[in-house]
Design a protein around this motif. Structure first.
Motif, PDB file in Angstrom:
ATOM      1  N   HIS A  76       1.087  -1.426  -0.189  1.00  0.00           N
ATOM      2  CA  HIS A  76       0.195  -0.490  -0.532  1.00  0.00           C
ATOM      3  C   HIS A  76       1.196   1.207   0.121  1.00  0.00           C
ATOM      4  O   HIS A  76       0.423   2.307  -0.148  1.00  0.00           O
ATOM      5  CB  HIS A  76      -0.713   0.416   0.716  1.00  0.00           C
ATOM      6  N   LEU A  77       2.599   1.038   0.074  1.00  0.00           N
ATOM      7  CA  LEU A  77       3.139   2.370  -0.087  1.00  0.00           C
ATOM      8  C   LEU A  77       3.579   2.362  -1.387  1.00  0.00           C
ATOM      9  O   LEU A  77       4.350   3.175  -1.648  1.00  0.00           O
ATOM     10  CB  LEU A  77       3.905   2.068   1.298  1.00  0.00           C
ATOM     11  N   LEU A  78       3.409   1.207  -1.983  1.00  0.00           N
ATOM     12  CA  LEU A  78       3.665   1.519  -3.120  1.00  0.00           C
ATOM     13  C   LEU A  78       3.060   1.824  -4.573  1.00  0.00           C
ATOM     14  O   LEU A  78       1.655   2.190  -4.399  1.00  0.00           O
ATOM     15  CB  LEU A  78       4.149  -0.406  -4.027  1.00  0.00           C
ATOM     16  N   PRO A  79       3.471   2.526  -5.965  1.00  0.00           N
ATOM     17  CA  PRO A  79       1.957   3.145  -6.555  1.00  0.00           C
ATOM     18  C   PRO A  79       1.207   2.617  -7.571  1.00  0.00           C
ATOM     19  O   PRO A  79       1.584   1.115  -6.647  1.00  0.00           O
ATOM     20  CB  PRO A  79       3.320   3.305  -7.847  1.00  0.00           C
ATOM     21  N   ALA A  80       0.016   2.383  -7.212  1.00  0.00           N
ATOM     22  CA  ALA A  80      -1.226   0.867  -7.884  1.00  0.00           C
ATOM     23  C   ALA A  80      -2.048   1.856  -7.169  1.00  0.00           C
ATOM     24  O   ALA A  80      -2.688   3.194  -7.182  1.00  0.00           O
ATOM     25  CB  ALA A  80      -1.560   0.537  -6.099  1.00  0.00           C
ATOM     26  N   ASP A  81      -3.132   1.278  -8.217  1.00  0.00           N
ATOM     27  CA  ASP A  81      -4.422   1.993  -8.920  1.00  0.00           C
ATOM     28  C   ASP A  81      -5.337   1.419  -8.309  1.00  0.00           C
ATOM     29  O   ASP A  81      -6.636   1.968  -8.470  1.00  0.00           O
ATOM     30  CB  ASP A  81      -4.727   1.486 -10.673  1.00  0.00           C
ATOM     31  N   TYR A  82      -5.147  -0.022  -7.466  1.00  0.00           N
ATOM     32  CA  TYR A  82      -6.192  -0.264  -6.995  1.00  0.00           C
ATOM     33  C   TYR A  82      -5.525  -0.797  -5.551  1.00  0.00           C
ATOM     34  O   TYR A  82      -4.692  -1.688  -5.663  1.00  0.00           O
ATOM     35  CB  TYR A  82      -6.879  -1.419  -7.683  1.00  0.00           C
TER      36      TYR A  82
END
Ligand code: DAT
Length: 177
Positions: A76-82
Motif C-alpha cells: 500500500h506504500l507503492l504505486p497502485a491503482d487499486y
C-alpha cells in the motif's frame, strides 16, 4: 492496472494474491522476493529492510501500465491503482502467527497492527481506491472471488467494514508491553 494486496502478515495475502492473479490473468509479484533479487533490501537480523524509495521507483518503471498484483504488507506504500486490504480476526491471526513460530514482540506487534487497522490507515493516507475484505471464516477462493466481484462492480472504495474490539480482551495478553 496495478493491484496492491496488503494486510498484516498472516492474513492470507500470498494465498489470495496468487488466486486473484490466476482469476484475472494478472502477473503475481512477490515484493520481498523482487527486492531481494534486485538487491534493494539490506539484511537486518533475520528480516530484510527494503529501500522504499528505490522500490517505489522500480515499481513505477517496471509495472506502470501493466496488469500486476503486488503482494506485500508494504504494497500500500507503492504505486497502485487499486489497493486491497485483507483483514482477519486477530484471534485467528494469533493462531496462524503462532503456527509460523512468531512469539514475543514480533507476535504482539503484528496482532496490534491488525487490531488498530495499521495497513488500512496507511493505505488511506496514500491512495484513493482502497477496498477492505474480511477473510475471516472464508476460504482463499471466496476472498479472491469477492475482490474480483468488487472490481467488476466498479467499487473503488469500501472501508470500515470490520471491528475487532470484541477480540481485544483475548489479544491483550500478547500485546507489547
Ligand atoms: P500472508 O501472505 O498474509 O502472510 P499467507 O497467504 O502466507 O499470508 O497465509 C498464511 C497461512 O494461512 C498459510 O498457511 C495459508 C493460510 N491461509 C491463508 N488464507 C487462508 C484462508 N482464507 N483460510 C484458511 N487458511 C488460510
Amino acid at each position: 492496472m496495478i493491484i496492491a494486496v496488503t494486510g498484516t502478515p498472516g492474513v492470507g495475502k500470498t494465498t489470495i494474491s496468487k488466486l486473484l492473479a490466476q482469476k484475472l490473468g494478472y502477473e503475481y509479484i512477490n515484493i520481498k522476493e523482487l527486492a531481494e533479487e534486485r538487491s534493494i533490501g539490506k539484511k537486518a537480523g533475520d528480516e530484510v529492510e527494503i529501500d522504499m524509495e528505490k522500490l517505489v521507483e522500480l515499481v513505477e518503471r517496471e509495472f506502470r501500465g501493466k496488469d500486476v498484483i503486488l503482494d506485500s504488507h508494504l504494497s500500500h506504500l507503492l504505486p497502485a491503482d487499486y489497493v486491497v486490504v485483507i483483514r482477519l480476526n486477530p484471534e485467528i491471526l494469533l493462531e496462524r502467527l503462532r503456527e509460523r513460530g512468531y512469539h514475543g514482540d514480533k507476535l504482539g506487534e503484528n496482532l496490534e497492527a491488525e487490531l488498530v487497522d495499521v495497513c488500512l490507515v496507511e493505505a488511506l493516507e496514500e491512495h484513493e481506491n482502497v477496498v477492505e475484505v474480511d477473510a475471516t471464516g472464508k476460504s482463499p477462493e471466496e476472498v479472491a472471488d469477492e475482490v474480483a466481484a468488487l472490481m467488476k462492480e466498479g467499487i473503488k472504495k469500501r472501508v470500515g467494514i470490520v471491528d475487532w474490539s470484541e477480540s481485544y480482551e483475548k489479544i491483550l495478553p500478547y500485546l507489547r508491553r
